[in-house]
Enzyme design. Sequence first.
Site, PDB file in Angstrom:
ATOM      1  N   LYS A 109      27.983  10.401  14.972  1.00 14.21           N
ATOM      2  CA  LYS A 109      27.366   9.652  16.074  1.00 14.21           C
ATOM      3  C   LYS A 109      26.030   9.037  15.636  1.00 14.21           C
ATOM      4  O   LYS A 109      25.277   9.662  14.892  1.00 14.21           O
ATOM      5  CB  LYS A 109      27.139  10.655  17.217  1.00 14.21           C
ATOM      6  CG  LYS A 109      26.443  10.135  18.423  1.00 14.21           C
ATOM      7  CD  LYS A 109      26.304  11.220  19.490  1.00 14.21           C
ATOM      8  CE  LYS A 109      24.917  11.818  19.498  1.00 14.21           C
ATOM      9  NZ  LYS A 109      24.568  12.559  20.716  1.00 14.21           N
ATOM     10  N   LYS A 123      22.957  21.494  17.827  1.00 11.39           N
ATOM     11  CA  LYS A 123      21.489  21.577  17.783  1.00 11.39           C
ATOM     12  C   LYS A 123      21.025  22.901  17.210  1.00 11.39           C
ATOM     13  O   LYS A 123      20.009  22.963  16.525  1.00 11.39           O
ATOM     14  CB  LYS A 123      20.894  21.347  19.173  1.00 11.39           C
ATOM     15  CG  LYS A 123      21.012  19.901  19.604  1.00 11.39           C
ATOM     16  CD  LYS A 123      19.947  19.497  20.612  1.00 11.39           C
ATOM     17  CE  LYS A 123      20.009  17.999  20.855  1.00 11.39           C
ATOM     18  NZ  LYS A 123      19.211  17.557  21.985  1.00 11.39           N
ATOM     19  N   LYS A 144      19.112   9.484  17.163  1.00 11.45           N
ATOM     20  CA  LYS A 144      17.679   9.203  16.967  1.00 11.45           C
ATOM     21  C   LYS A 144      17.121   9.941  15.756  1.00 11.45           C
ATOM     22  O   LYS A 144      16.184   9.498  15.125  1.00 11.45           O
ATOM     23  CB  LYS A 144      16.897   9.700  18.183  1.00 11.45           C
ATOM     24  CG  LYS A 144      17.029   8.866  19.410  1.00 11.45           C
ATOM     25  CD  LYS A 144      16.394   9.595  20.595  1.00 11.45           C
ATOM     26  CE  LYS A 144      16.705   8.873  21.893  1.00 11.45           C
ATOM     27  NZ  LYS A 144      16.612   9.710  23.066  1.00 11.45           N
TER      28      LYS A 144
HETATM   29  P1  TYM Z   1      20.523  11.552  25.379  1.00  6.04           P
HETATM   30  O1  TYM Z   1      19.073  11.361  25.611  1.00  6.04           O
HETATM   31  O2  TYM Z   1      20.970  12.234  24.142  1.00  6.04           O
HETATM   32  O3  TYM Z   1      21.256  10.160  25.434  1.00  6.04           O
HETATM   33  C1  TYM Z   1      21.113   9.255  26.530  1.00  6.04           C
HETATM   34  C2  TYM Z   1      22.421   8.528  26.768  1.00  6.04           C
HETATM   35  O4  TYM Z   1      22.812   7.825  25.607  1.00  6.04           O
HETATM   36  C3  TYM Z   1      24.171   8.149  25.278  1.00  6.04           C
HETATM   37  N1  TYM Z   1      24.323   8.099  23.819  1.00  6.04           N
HETATM   38  C4  TYM Z   1      25.264   7.407  23.176  1.00  6.04           C
HETATM   39  N2  TYM Z   1      26.245   6.617  23.623  1.00  6.04           N
HETATM   40  C5  TYM Z   1      27.037   6.037  22.699  1.00  6.04           C
HETATM   41  N3  TYM Z   1      26.895   6.201  21.368  1.00  6.04           N
HETATM   42  C6  TYM Z   1      25.915   6.989  20.870  1.00  6.04           C
HETATM   43  N4  TYM Z   1      25.773   7.111  19.555  1.00  6.04           N
HETATM   44  C7  TYM Z   1      25.040   7.638  21.785  1.00  6.04           C
HETATM   45  N5  TYM Z   1      23.979   8.465  21.644  1.00  6.04           N
HETATM   46  C8  TYM Z   1      23.554   8.745  22.906  1.00  6.04           C
HETATM   47  C9  TYM Z   1      24.367   9.554  25.828  1.00  6.04           C
HETATM   48  O5  TYM Z   1      25.722   9.810  26.070  1.00  6.04           O
HETATM   49  C10 TYM Z   1      23.576   9.491  27.102  1.00  6.04           C
HETATM   50  O6  TYM Z   1      24.336   8.946  28.141  1.00  6.04           O
HETATM   51  N6  TYM Z   1      21.725  15.431  28.279  1.00  6.04           N
HETATM   52  C11 TYM Z   1      21.468  14.004  28.285  1.00  6.04           C
HETATM   53  C12 TYM Z   1      20.309  13.609  29.207  1.00  6.04           C
HETATM   54  C13 TYM Z   1      20.496  14.104  30.593  1.00  6.04           C
HETATM   55  C14 TYM Z   1      21.410  13.579  31.551  1.00  6.04           C
HETATM   56  C15 TYM Z   1      21.197  14.369  32.723  1.00  6.04           C
HETATM   57  C16 TYM Z   1      22.354  12.553  31.539  1.00  6.04           C
HETATM   58  C17 TYM Z   1      19.807  15.106  31.160  1.00  6.04           C
HETATM   59  N7  TYM Z   1      20.245  15.274  32.458  1.00  6.04           N
HETATM   60  C18 TYM Z   1      21.954  14.117  33.884  1.00  6.04           C
HETATM   61  C19 TYM Z   1      23.095  12.328  32.692  1.00  6.04           C
HETATM   62  C20 TYM Z   1      22.887  13.109  33.850  1.00  6.04           C
HETATM   63  C21 TYM Z   1      21.089  13.590  26.868  1.00  6.04           C
HETATM   64  O7  TYM Z   1      20.647  14.382  26.078  1.00  6.04           O
HETATM   65  O8  TYM Z   1      21.182  12.265  26.650  1.00  6.04           O
END
Ligand code: TYM
Length: 334
Positions: A201, A119, A204
Site C-alpha cells: 500500500k 503496526k 505516509k
Molecule cells: P488513515 O489516516 O490511515 O487514512 C485516511 C484515509 O485514506 C485511505 N487510504 C488509502 N486509500 C487508498 N490507497 C491507499 N494507499 C491509502 N492509504 C490510506 C484510508 O483508507 C482512509 O480512508 N483509522 C483511520 C482514521 C479514522 C477513521 C475513523 C476513518 C479514525 N476514525 C472513523 C473513518 C471513520 C486511518 O487510520 O486512516
Amino acid sequence: MNENDPARRRIILSGIQPTGTFTLGNYLGAVKNWRQLQKEYDCYYFVADLHALTVYHEPAMRRKASRAAFALLLACGLDPEKSLVFIQSHVSAHAQMGWMLSCLSPFGDLSRMTQFKDKSAKHPEDINAGLFTYPALMAGDILLYQADYVPVGADQTQHLEFTRNVAARFNHVYGETFRLPEGYFPKAGARVMSLAEPTAKMSKSDENAKATIFILDDEKTILKKFKSAVTDSDAEVAFREGKDGINNLMTIYSAITGKSCDAITAEFAGKGYGDFKTAVGTVVADELRPIRERYAELLTDKAYLDAEIARGAERAAHIAEKTLAKAKRKMGLC
Ligand code: TYM
C-alpha cells in the site's frame, strides 16, 4: 422520520490521521470522495489526532500537524459551510465512547486486526494498549454521529466490519441505540499502491522517497516519481494479473480522469510506458496544483483557521454529546 424513508438525509462520516502530509492514496481513496459527497449528504469529517497518539510524536509537531491536516482538508475542497469539519480530540465524547465500546470489544477480534499486526511489527518497541484498542475508538467516532456511510480506502474494511459488530452487540445487550454503518468505497483508487513496490500500500511512512506521492509535492517531483515507478518488462498498458505496477498506474489515471481500463488501454496502444507514465504524472500534477495553492493561502490566514477549528468542535460536540448521553443512559451510567 422513519429510518428507511428515502427523504431522510443520509449521514456520511470519515476521518484521517494527522501524521504527515496526506498521500495520493489518502486523496484518491478517501478525501476526493469526501468532497464529492458534500452535495448529497450531511457530512462529518475529522482529523483523527487521538488515533495518531498510538505512535509517539513530539508534542509541538503533533499540534502543528493537526492544524496542517485541518487546513489540508479545507484545501482539498471540504467546505465548512457544507460539511462539519473538526479535530477529534476537541470533542471529548470520542474518548468516552471509545472506552465504553472497548468494554464490548472481544480480545480475539482486536487481535485479528491487520493494522494492529502491521503496526506492532513496525514498532516492536512501542506496542501500546491504544494501538490494540484503536478499532473501538474508531467505532465510537462513527457511531457517535449515527453515520449511514463511511467513505474509506480498502485498508479500513476490517475496522468497519468491527464497528458494525460492536454496534450490533451494544444494541443487543443494551437495546437499540446505534445505526449500523456501511462502507463507501470509490470505484477506482480504493487501494493505491507504492510506486516502488506495487504489491504494498502507498503509505505516509514509507522510507523510500520514490514510493509515495504527497499531495503537496510540486509538479517536477511528481513527474520524477512517476518516471521512476516500477513497472514490468512487457510493454502493454493493460490491467492484468501480475502487472502490479501498471495496474496501479492505471488505477490512479482512472481515479482522476474517470476513464475505464479499456479506454486507457486503447488510448496508449502502440505507445511505450514512458508516455503513459508522463500522462499519469501530468494528470496527478494538474489535480494537486490547486490544492497546494489553496493550502498555502489558508496557512497565512491564522484567524480564519482558528475560528473554523473552534466552530467545528462546537458543532460536532453538540451532536456527539446527544448520542453519548443516550448510550450512557442505556448502559446505566446516568
Ligand atoms: P488513515 O489516516 O490511515 O487514512 C485516511 C484515509 O485514506 C485511505 N487510504 C488509502 N486509500 C487508498 N490507497 C491507499 N494507499 C491509502 N492509504 C490510506 C484510508 O483508507 C482512509 O480512508 N483509522 C483511520 C482514521 C479514522 C477513521 C475513523 C476513518 C479514525 N476514525 C472513523 C473513518 C471513520 C486511518 O487510520 O486512516
